[in-house]
Enzyme design. Structure first.
Site, PDB file in Angstrom:
ATOM      1  CD  GLU A  61      -3.014  -1.069  -0.090  1.00 28.81           C
ATOM      2  OE1 GLU A  61      -2.992  -0.007  -0.545  1.00 28.81           O
ATOM      3  OE2 GLU A  61      -3.588  -1.918  -0.413  1.00 28.81           O
ATOM      4  CE1 TYR A 175       4.682  -3.738  12.699  1.00 29.15           C
ATOM      5  CE2 TYR A 175       4.828  -2.132  14.235  1.00 29.15           C
ATOM      6  CZ  TYR A 175       4.486  -2.532  13.053  1.00 29.15           C
ATOM      7  OH  TYR A 175       4.174  -1.453  12.114  1.00 29.15           O
ATOM      8  CE  LYS A 179       7.790  -1.676  11.403  1.00 24.89           C
ATOM      9  NZ  LYS A 179       7.918  -2.293   9.784  1.00 24.89           N
TER      10      LYS A 179
HETATM   11  N1  LIG Z   1      -0.337  -0.971   8.242  1.00 20.35           N
HETATM   12  C1  LIG Z   1      -0.314  -0.079   9.068  1.00 20.35           C
HETATM   13  O1  LIG Z   1      -1.088   0.810   9.446  1.00 20.35           O
HETATM   14  C2  LIG Z   1       1.103   0.452   9.192  1.00 20.35           C
HETATM   15  C3  LIG Z   1       1.194   1.583  10.096  1.00 20.35           C
HETATM   16  C4  LIG Z   1       2.779   2.044  10.433  1.00 20.35           C
HETATM   17  C5  LIG Z   1       3.716   1.396   9.779  1.00 20.35           C
HETATM   18  N2  LIG Z   1       3.548   0.337   9.028  1.00 20.35           N
HETATM   19  C6  LIG Z   1       4.660  -0.271   8.365  1.00 20.35           C
HETATM   20  O2  LIG Z   1       4.830   0.476   6.893  1.00 20.35           O
HETATM   21  C7  LIG Z   1       5.573  -0.642   6.001  1.00 20.35           C
HETATM   22  C8  LIG Z   1       4.777  -0.790   4.837  1.00 20.35           C
HETATM   23  O3  LIG Z   1       3.446  -1.249   5.217  1.00 20.35           O
HETATM   24  P1  LIG Z   1       2.327  -1.542   4.005  1.00 20.35           P
HETATM   25  O4  LIG Z   1       1.037  -1.505   4.663  1.00 20.35           O
HETATM   26  O5  LIG Z   1       2.574  -0.383   2.898  1.00 20.35           O
HETATM   27  O6  LIG Z   1       2.872  -3.058   3.473  1.00 20.35           O
HETATM   28  P2  LIG Z   1       2.033  -4.016   2.608  1.00 20.35           P
HETATM   29  O7  LIG Z   1       0.945  -3.511   1.834  1.00 20.35           O
HETATM   30  O8  LIG Z   1       1.990  -5.142   3.478  1.00 20.35           O
HETATM   31  O9  LIG Z   1       3.165  -4.256   1.471  1.00 20.35           O
HETATM   32  C9  LIG Z   1       4.309  -4.986   1.776  1.00 20.35           C
HETATM   33  C10 LIG Z   1       5.252  -4.938   0.762  1.00 20.35           C
HETATM   34  O10 LIG Z   1       6.444  -5.770   1.159  1.00 20.35           O
HETATM   35  C11 LIG Z   1       6.602  -6.974   0.213  1.00 20.35           C
HETATM   36  N3  LIG Z   1       6.623  -8.288   0.977  1.00 20.35           N
HETATM   37  C12 LIG Z   1       6.056  -8.815   1.738  1.00 20.35           C
HETATM   38  N4  LIG Z   1       6.435 -10.038   2.184  1.00 20.35           N
HETATM   39  C13 LIG Z   1       7.477 -10.186   1.254  1.00 20.35           C
HETATM   40  C14 LIG Z   1       8.268 -11.433   1.003  1.00 20.35           C
HETATM   41  N5  LIG Z   1       8.583 -12.344   1.844  1.00 20.35           N
HETATM   42  N6  LIG Z   1       9.351 -11.245   0.311  1.00 20.35           N
HETATM   43  C15 LIG Z   1       9.406 -10.001  -0.494  1.00 20.35           C
HETATM   44  N7  LIG Z   1       8.721  -8.977  -0.534  1.00 20.35           N
HETATM   45  C16 LIG Z   1       7.710  -9.060   0.544  1.00 20.35           C
HETATM   46  C17 LIG Z   1       5.231  -7.102  -0.371  1.00 20.35           C
HETATM   47  O11 LIG Z   1       5.189  -7.888  -1.527  1.00 20.35           O
HETATM   48  P3  LIG Z   1       3.962  -8.570  -2.309  1.00 20.35           P
HETATM   49  O12 LIG Z   1       2.784  -7.850  -2.934  1.00 20.35           O
HETATM   50  O13 LIG Z   1       4.540  -9.357  -3.406  1.00 20.35           O
HETATM   51  O14 LIG Z   1       3.528  -9.423  -1.046  1.00 20.35           O
HETATM   52  C18 LIG Z   1       4.764  -5.634  -0.537  1.00 20.35           C
HETATM   53  O15 LIG Z   1       5.474  -5.332  -1.763  1.00 20.35           O
HETATM   54  C19 LIG Z   1       5.821  -1.724   7.003  1.00 20.35           C
HETATM   55  O16 LIG Z   1       7.044  -1.814   7.518  1.00 20.35           O
HETATM   56  C20 LIG Z   1       4.623  -1.558   8.002  1.00 20.35           C
HETATM   57  O17 LIG Z   1       5.258  -2.291   9.316  1.00 20.35           O
HETATM   58  C21 LIG Z   1       2.113  -0.165   8.670  1.00 20.35           C
END
Ligand SMILES: NC(=O)c1ccc[n+]([C@@H]2O[C@H](COP(=O)([O-])OP(=O)(O)OC[C@H]3O[C@@H](n4cnc5c(N)ncnc54)[C@H](OP(=O)(O)O)[C@@H]3O)[C@@H](O)[C@H]2O)c1
Length: 284
Positions: A61, A175, A179
């Site tokens: 995302e 978590y 991180k």
């Molecule tokens: N969710 C929240 O509200 C929130 C809040 C604060 C911070 N964050 C942090 O922000 C960061 C980005 O979050 P997001 O929600 O944008 O992430 P996301 O939508 O879950 O996307 C994760 C990305 O990482 C890739 N990925 C996951 N597993 C993988 C693997 N085994 N090998 C290679 N690539 C892999 C995914 O590829 P595929 O598409 O191929 O799976 C995707 O491109 C994360 O570190 C998260 O902890 C999230």
């Protein structure tokens, strides 16, 4: 009675200043000049040199939002997506992006893919529920640190990492501790600049079904409205903040970009008039 009146007066001044500082809408002229200077900075950055960037996690995302903004604002001459799978885009501009597929378990075989970039954005991430505890550490630590190391060897100057609000290496929670360790190790790698972003709950209509996150986002909607920087971050604001933070001149070294600053930077590009972008693009 006079005392009560004085208190009411003081309270109203405090409330008015707080309201002005946080919620008063800037005038149209203010917004226009802010946008103009933000877009000038992007233009200057683009014209200064043939800069290139890569994005890790472009299918997630925050990665998708970042790619969209990079294609829209064009601070770079070259944008490369590095991931585990290829994406078939419908959009003609997105179709043209260079995509490199790597095996994250054997990143050492992909040195050439990380060579010669100026800027790298890392939006990789997973959840414990999806990948298990070991898988979580692998993605959130090993892959991020491994990729950053290759990028450093390849001459990268500025590494951006999406982390999270409240992470702490000493936390007893997987978590936060994972991180936190990743943030520190990447910050110690000696890039000319390292920017670690710590957003709140990402406000986005997630493609993947994560019911708990969806409920949290729903509950937090009023909070996001009343106190935008407290605990939530719109996904576009994060993406725009990463771009503004790239083009702004900042001191060398590692920085933590907290949620308040993410909003400040990101809002510099909010409400951009599509016509202004169109004019801006034709000037490039
Ligand atoms: N969710 C929240 O509200 C929130 C809040 C604060 C911070 N964050 C942090 O922000 C960061 C980005 O979050 P997001 O929600 O944008 O992430 P996301 O939508 O879950 O996307 C994760 C990305 O990482 C890739 N990925 C996951 N597993 C993988 C693997 N085994 N090998 C290679 N690539 C892999 C995914 O590829 P595929 O598409 O191929 O799976 C995707 O491109 C994360 O570190 C998260 O902890 C999230």
């Amino acid at each position: 009675m006079r005392l009560i009146l004085s208190w009411i007066r003081i309270l109203s001044v405090v409330l008015a200043s707080w309201w002005n500082a946080n919620y008063q809408n800037p005038s149209t002229e203010d917004v226009a000049s802010l946008l103009h200077s933000s877009m000038d900075l992007i233009k200057q950055y683009r014209q200064a040199a043939d800069k290139s960037c890569f994005i890790l996690g472009a299918t997630g995302e925050s990665g998708k939002a970042l790619v969209k903004e990079l294609v829209r604002l064009k601070p770079f001459h070259k944008v490369v997506l590095i991931g585990r799978r290829r994406v078939d885009y419908d959009n003609a501009e997105l179709k043209q992006l260079d995509q490199r597929i790597v095996d994250f378990d054997h990143l050492e075989n992909h040195r050439a893919d990380f060579q010669g970039f100026d800027v790298g954005y890392c939006c990789l991430g997973t959840t414990r529920g999806k990948s298990g505890a070991d898988g979580f550490v692998k993605v959130e630590h090993d892959y991020v640190v491994g990729a950053a190391r290759l990028a450093k060897e390849g001459g990268l100057q500025h590494f951006h990492l999406v982390s999270s609000m409240g992470v702490n290496e000493n936390s007893f929670l997987l978590y936060g501790s994972t991180k936190g360790r990743t943030d520190r190790e990447v910050s110690e790698m000696g890039f000319e600049r390292t920017s670690v972003y710590r957003p709140g709950v990402l406000m986005v209509n997630r493609e993947e079904s994560r019911p708990l996150e969806a409920i949290t986002r729903c509950v937090l909607k009023p909070v996001a409205y009343l106190a935008p920087t407290l605990i939530t971050t719109p996904i576009e604001t994060l993406a725009r903040a990463m771009i503004m933070n790239t083009v702004l001149e900042q001191p060398a070294g590692a920085e933590i970009v907290d949620n308040k600053r993410i909003h400040l930077l990101g809002n510099m590009l909010n409400n951009v008039d599509p016509h202004a972008i169109k004019d801006f693009k034709t000037e490039l």
